[in-house]
Design a protein around this motif. Structure first.
Motif, PDB file in Angstrom:
ATOM      1  N   ASP A  89      -7.780   3.380   5.237  1.00 43.31           N
ATOM      2  CA  ASP A  89      -8.952   2.536   5.042  1.00 43.31           C
ATOM      3  C   ASP A  89      -8.669   1.075   5.355  1.00 43.31           C
ATOM      4  O   ASP A  89      -9.529   0.362   5.898  1.00 43.31           O
ATOM      5  CB  ASP A  89      -9.452   2.647   3.594  1.00 43.31           C
ATOM      6  CG  ASP A  89     -10.095   3.993   3.299  1.00 43.31           C
ATOM      7  OD1 ASP A  89     -10.373   4.739   4.246  1.00 43.31           O
ATOM      8  OD2 ASP A  89     -10.303   4.288   2.102  1.00 43.31           O
ATOM      9  N   TRP A 112     -11.206  -3.478  -0.544  1.00 46.64           N
ATOM     10  CA  TRP A 112     -10.971  -2.039  -0.696  1.00 46.64           C
ATOM     11  C   TRP A 112     -11.288  -1.648  -2.133  1.00 46.64           C
ATOM     12  O   TRP A 112     -10.665  -2.140  -3.067  1.00 46.64           O
ATOM     13  CB  TRP A 112      -9.534  -1.660  -0.359  1.00 46.64           C
ATOM     14  CG  TRP A 112      -9.336  -0.161  -0.338  1.00 46.64           C
ATOM     15  CD1 TRP A 112      -9.746   0.698   0.618  1.00 46.64           C
ATOM     16  CD2 TRP A 112      -8.705   0.631  -1.353  1.00 46.64           C
ATOM     17  NE1 TRP A 112      -9.413   1.990   0.286  1.00 46.64           N
ATOM     18  CE2 TRP A 112      -8.767   1.977  -0.918  1.00 46.64           C
ATOM     19  CE3 TRP A 112      -8.092   0.342  -2.570  1.00 46.64           C
ATOM     20  CZ2 TRP A 112      -8.237   3.038  -1.659  1.00 46.64           C
ATOM     21  CZ3 TRP A 112      -7.575   1.394  -3.313  1.00 46.64           C
ATOM     22  CH2 TRP A 112      -7.642   2.721  -2.865  1.00 46.64           C
ATOM     23  N   GLU A 113     -12.297  -0.817  -2.278  1.00 49.65           N
ATOM     24  CA  GLU A 113     -12.790  -0.404  -3.590  1.00 49.65           C
ATOM     25  C   GLU A 113     -13.071  -1.651  -4.432  1.00 49.65           C
ATOM     26  O   GLU A 113     -13.856  -2.499  -4.027  1.00 49.65           O
ATOM     27  CB  GLU A 113     -11.822   0.590  -4.229  1.00 49.65           C
ATOM     28  CG  GLU A 113     -11.739   1.898  -3.427  1.00 49.65           C
ATOM     29  CD  GLU A 113     -11.021   3.014  -4.148  1.00 49.65           C
ATOM     30  OE1 GLU A 113     -10.412   2.785  -5.205  1.00 49.65           O
ATOM     31  OE2 GLU A 113     -11.078   4.157  -3.638  1.00 49.65           O
ATOM     32  N   ALA A 123      -5.663   4.919   1.251  1.00 49.93           N
ATOM     33  CA  ALA A 123      -5.740   3.462   1.202  1.00 49.93           C
ATOM     34  C   ALA A 123      -5.205   2.834   2.477  1.00 49.93           C
ATOM     35  O   ALA A 123      -5.787   1.878   3.006  1.00 49.93           O
ATOM     36  CB  ALA A 123      -4.969   2.933  -0.011  1.00 49.93           C
ATOM     37  N   ILE A 127       0.854  -1.181   0.000  1.00 42.91           N
ATOM     38  CA  ILE A 127       0.000   0.000   0.000  1.00 42.91           C
ATOM     39  C   ILE A 127       0.892   1.235   0.000  1.00 42.91           C
ATOM     40  O   ILE A 127       1.798   1.352   0.827  1.00 42.91           O
ATOM     41  CB  ILE A 127      -0.925   0.023   1.228  1.00 42.91           C
ATOM     42  CG1 ILE A 127      -1.702  -1.298   1.338  1.00 42.91           C
ATOM     43  CG2 ILE A 127      -1.897   1.203   1.161  1.00 42.91           C
ATOM     44  CD1 ILE A 127      -2.494  -1.430   2.628  1.00 42.91           C
TER      45      ILE A 127
END
Length: 511
Positions: free
Chosen positions: A97, A381-382, A94, A89
């Motif tokens: 989250d 995530w997304e 991000a 990451i």
């Protein structure tokens, strides 16, 4: 066509076909070992690689390679090391989250057999898997090192910080050693209540630091085959040197614990310490003496090097950016003057100094690659899914270069941390000490150490780079104090030497 099938196959053709079969088999094995998601979502994008060993990362400054991938492919990238899948990451939103808001799913560590199971016998909290024992040990650390409890060590930190100033007066060239001496003396007192003079040359300090250097060497990718072939661990002859180191470590940590126990039994008042707290409250946490001993060793080892490196990073930033240093010193002169020595009580009135420290540790993160976490359940995530069992890293360097959160990220700008009223912003943060439930529990003590040393040194001296010596402004980003000298700093006194010595020598002693 049938006749063609009867023709003899040449030796060259057999080799080609054999190689193709081998490559196909390896590909199937790698594909089969990749983590799977039940949601039908894909892993984050992956840079192309044709190597069976996975993606190549250089030994030095690999975080720069990762940052390039993040810039090209997005906030998350997937890489492969052999059959292991790793998600990295590299952007602020991000990482918040995923590693902060979903921290419970990333509190685990990947299996590290050489370092975590053989060298530390499964006792080191830094390598420990999430579970009941980890939570008990973590709770013990937090109980003693939470912000209110950490205030008990401020007089200790001030006393050792003034010694750092005196050491710089006597020997400015070796400021790295002085920062290491400060960190070792302070964390030895915090951990074990040791009141005898402690320095980087103290035999016990040298031995603990040597042990942590050993850990660093064992953790290097490919250092021990057992991390790729786990069953080697069960061979009696394998890893004998690691087993000997474990026994040596256990004896050292147990010796420190027993010394504190003897002091308690003799009613010797040595002030607060983590080991004293653990022995007085051992029934509250349900830890064995071996677990307590290793927990103390982990606190000392983790707190010593990282604190010293953070102090040196701030000093290097001051020397590299003299205009920003001058702004801090103008604040110090306005708030404190030069007739008294500053203390922790001045901290609320020194936002520019706090902003300078925050920017220095963003500019050159202490652990740019971050430390590995492991997902214990699927993390969404997304449009991506990070399946359970995946190794996840928050890359501090790439996150610190997120232009949406830190505009002009390659520019040293302490003012980015200040609001319109000139106070520290509460809506901006950087992850100096890690993420989520694996964040360093000693961060409150470490932050106070960095603050008081930066305060006293910048109040006492004007720092500048030595133009005759080389500068490696990334030299402190190794996770430990480097053996070389990344930078040489000239320290010019802002107060006459006789007066400065007198003021420092009358500074409060350790309580």
């Amino acid at each position: 066509m049938l006749q063609l099938l009867d023709l003899p196959i040449s030796h060259h053709t057999q080799l080609v076909l054999g190689a193709a079969v081998c490559l196909g088999t390896v590909g199937v094995v790698v594909w089969a070992c990749l983590p799977r998601s039940e949601y039908g979502l894909s892993l984050p994008p992956s840079p192309p690689t044709w190597s069976l060993r996975g993606h190549f990362l250089p030994v030095c400054n690999s975080f720069l390679t990762v940052a390039g991938w993040i810039d090209e492919y997005g906030p998350l990238v997937t890489i492969r090391s052999g059959t292991e899948t790793i998600v990295i990451i590299g952007r602020h939103k991000a990482v918040v989250d995923i590693m902060e808001k979903q921290g419970g799913s990333l509190a685990d560590r990947p299996r590290m057999i050489a370092a975590g199971e053989i060298l530390s016998g499964g006792q080191a909290i830094g390598f420990m898997h999430a579970g009941h024992r980890f939570r008990r040990m973590r709770r013990a650390l937090h109980s003693h090192l939470q912000p209110k409890a950490a205030e008990a060590y401020q007089s200790l930190q001030m006393a050792h910080a003034k010694n750092t100033v005196l050491d710089i007066l006597d020997d400015p060239y070796n400021f790295q050693n002085h920062a290491t001496t400060y960190a070792a003396a302070t964390i030895m007192k915090v951990t074990y209540g040791k009141t005898t003079p402690t320095s980087a040359t103290d035999p016990e300090v040298k031995e603990i630091n040597r042990l942590f250097e050993t850990f660093g060497a064992v953790l290097r990718p490919g250092a021990y085959l057992v991390d790729s072939i786990p069953w080697l661990k069960y061979l009696p002859w394998y890893g004998q040197e690691l087993k000997r180191e474990f026994e040596r470590t256990r004896q050292l940590y147990t010796k420190q614990l027993n010394r504190v126990k003897q002091q308690l039994q003799s009613n010797v008042d040595v002030g607060p310490s983590f080991m004293k707290y653990m022995l007085e409250n051992e029934h509250s946490y349900g830890l064995t003496e071996t677990e307590m001993a290793f927990l103390g060793g982990a606190l000392f080892g983790a707190g010593s090097d990282s604190t010293a490196v953070a102090i040196c990073t701030v000093l290097m930033a001051a020397a590299c950016f003299p205009e920003e240093q001058a702004k801090v010193q103008a604040e110090l002169d306005a708030v404190i003057g030069r007739q008294r020595v500053p203390t922790f009580a001045d901290q609320p009135s020194l936002p520019r100094l706090e902003a300078f420290i925050a920017e220095a540790l963003r500019w050159r993160p202490l652990a740019p690659n971050g430390f590995p976490h492991r997902t214990t359940q699927d993390v969404i995530w997304e449009n991506y899914c990070i399946p359970a069992g995946t190794t996840v890293l928050g890359n501090h360097w790439a996150i610190s270069r997120d232009a949406e959160v830190y505009p002009d990220p390659y520019v040293f700008k302490p003012q980015r941390w200040l609001n319109d009223q000139g106070r520290m912003r509460d809506d901006l943060k950087f992850f100096v000490y890690g993420f989520g439930r694996r964040m360093c529990p000693g961060l409150h003590v470490a932050n106070r150490s960095v603050f008081i040393n930066s305060l006293l040194i910048l109040w006492s001296f004007q720092l500048s780079l030595d133009p005759t010596k080389p500068l490696n402004d990334m030299g402190f980003m190794t996770g430990a104090m480097p053996r070389d000298r990344p930078c040489a700093i000239d320290f010019k006194m802002r107060i006459p030497e006789v007066e400065l010595r007198r003021m420092m020598q009358s500074y409060p002693e350790v309580a």
